[in-house]
Write an enzyme that holds these catalytic residues in place. Structure first.
Site, mmCIF file in Angstrom:
data_model
loop_
_atom_site.group_PDB
_atom_site.id
_atom_site.type_symbol
_atom_site.label_atom_id
_atom_site.label_comp_id
_atom_site.label_asym_id
_atom_site.label_seq_id
_atom_site.Cartn_x
_atom_site.Cartn_y
_atom_site.Cartn_z
ATOM 1 N N LYS A 180 0.851 -1.203 0.000
ATOM 2 C CA LYS A 180 0.000 0.000 0.000
ATOM 3 C C LYS A 180 0.884 1.250 0.000
ATOM 4 O O LYS A 180 0.647 2.190 -0.763
ATOM 5 C CB LYS A 180 -0.919 -0.004 1.234
ATOM 6 C CG LYS A 180 -2.032 -1.030 1.119
ATOM 7 C CD LYS A 180 -2.791 -1.248 2.418
ATOM 8 C CE LYS A 180 -3.780 -2.394 2.256
ATOM 9 N NZ LYS A 180 -4.452 -2.795 3.483
ATOM 10 N N GLN A 202 -4.721 -1.431 9.684
ATOM 11 C CA GLN A 202 -4.612 -2.749 9.051
ATOM 12 C C GLN A 202 -5.217 -3.824 9.967
ATOM 13 O O GLN A 202 -4.875 -3.920 11.143
ATOM 14 C CB GLN A 202 -3.124 -3.059 8.764
ATOM 15 C CG GLN A 202 -2.881 -4.356 8.033
ATOM 16 C CD GLN A 202 -3.440 -4.354 6.599
ATOM 17 O OE1 GLN A 202 -3.389 -3.353 5.899
ATOM 18 N NE2 GLN A 202 -3.989 -5.482 6.176
ATOM 19 N N ASP A 256 -11.028 3.010 4.150
ATOM 20 C CA ASP A 256 -11.505 1.646 3.899
ATOM 21 C C ASP A 256 -13.033 1.580 3.860
ATOM 22 O O ASP A 256 -13.593 0.557 3.464
ATOM 23 C CB ASP A 256 -11.020 0.719 5.033
ATOM 24 C CG ASP A 256 -9.809 -0.114 4.614
ATOM 25 O OD1 ASP A 256 -9.610 -0.314 3.399
ATOM 26 O OD2 ASP A 256 -9.076 -0.567 5.515
#
Ligand code: NAP
Length: 278
Positions: A49, A93, A116
């Site tokens: 990422k 994460q 997200d």
């Protein structure tokens, strides 16, 4: 002949456009990723990422915490990032260690920085038929891929195997919003094949090699989200490529299908949040 849903190619195409767009920005978006612990897969995902963001011209920072970090400390950091005007996107994460409440952490992220789309605010918006600030990355990537190949969703029977919060659940809602008829299957579903046989579009997000050609209707579209290593260390998806490619009209490969689209969607979301809220 099956047509391959090429996520790698679409990633390149979208990335080139994004890079050009970002070159024109005087101030760049900043994506901060919080990584807790030493999970090897998480480390790889986070590095990818960061690298992808930097290649596009997005500022990116990874904050590492040891696995025994307290929930309080993480919440304090998220609060700090929420209030830092230079930070435009925050990603925690997953998975988190067991002593930390995922719900409390997700709840703490400001929805305007929720890259997200996993905060209860954004999930609530999605499931009440409203528009969230951004859509969750993997479902968004799947729809981008299907759209790229001109696959009709309206009126189609979409069968999703897997009901996780990161794939199956949000995807079911997003497909409903596109006027598909949606069935969601899971480990307790009886007679899975009876259902998959009726799918015009089959999306599998399980993490086991469970989908074979004989479970499908001729000409259906198959999207393989699963990704895992088999006993020989080979990267595999949920779908038996050999038999399914004889039956399906479209099929996404593993690797090179949904994986590249997930990370691309993360980059798109980072830019979207920046444009909407900065
Ligand atoms: P998950 O949380 O591991 O859940 C798996 C789902 O599969 C659950 O809903 C489970 O049912 C269901 N399931 C398990 N065995 C089944 C069976 N025999 N028949 C039908 N359903 C079954 O799922 P996830 O996090 O969404 O991940 C799924 C896979 O996708 C993994 O391989 C993951 O690595 C991959 N993934 C890939 C990407 C990407 O970008 N390529 C992104 C996300 C995930 P229950 O709910 O009843 O337990």
């Amino acid at each position: 002949m099956v047509t391959i849903l090429d996520g790698k190619n679409l990633k390149e195409k979208i990335s080139n456009d994004l890079k050009q767009k970002l070159e024109k920005f005087q101030i760049k978006p900043t994506l901060v990723v919080i990584l807790v612990g030493e999970n090897p897969a998480s480390k790889i995902y986070v590095n990818n990422k960061k690298k992808t963001a930097e290649n596009l011209g997005i500022n990116s920072q990874v904050i590492n915490y040891p696995s025994d970090v307290t929930e309080e400390e993480l919440l304090k950091k998220i609060d700090e990032l929420n209030n830092d005007k230079s930070v435009t996107a925050i990603l925690v994460q997953l998975p988190l260690p067991e002593h930390i409440s995922k719900e409390n952490i997700m709840n703490a992220i400001c929805p305007r920085k929720d890259v997200d789309g996993f905060t209860p605010y954004n999930f609530g918006k999605l499931f009440s038929g409203e528009t969230p600030t951004v859509y969750p990355c993997t479902p968004k990537g799947i729809l981008l891929l299907l759209d790229e190949y001109g696959i009709e969703l309206e009126g189609q029977h979409a069968v999703i195997v897997g009901r996780s919060n990161i794939v199956g659940r949000p995807l079911s809602q997003m497909l409903l919003d596109r006027n598909a008829t949606v069935t969601v299957c899971h480990s307790k579903t009886k007679n899975l094949t009876e259902i998959t046989k009726t799918a015009d579009i089959l999306i599998s997000a399980v993490g086991k090699n469970i989908i074979e050609g004989k479970m499908l209707k001729s000409g259906c579209v198959v999207v393989d989200v699963g990704i895992f290593k088999d006993e020989n260390g080979k990267t595999r998806g949920d779908v038996d490529f050999e038999s399914v490619s004889q039956i399906a009209s479209y099929l996404s490969p593993v690797p090179g299908g949904v994986g590249p689209m997930t990370i691309t969607s993360l980059m798109l979301n980072t830019v979207e949040l920046f444009e909407k809220f900065s």
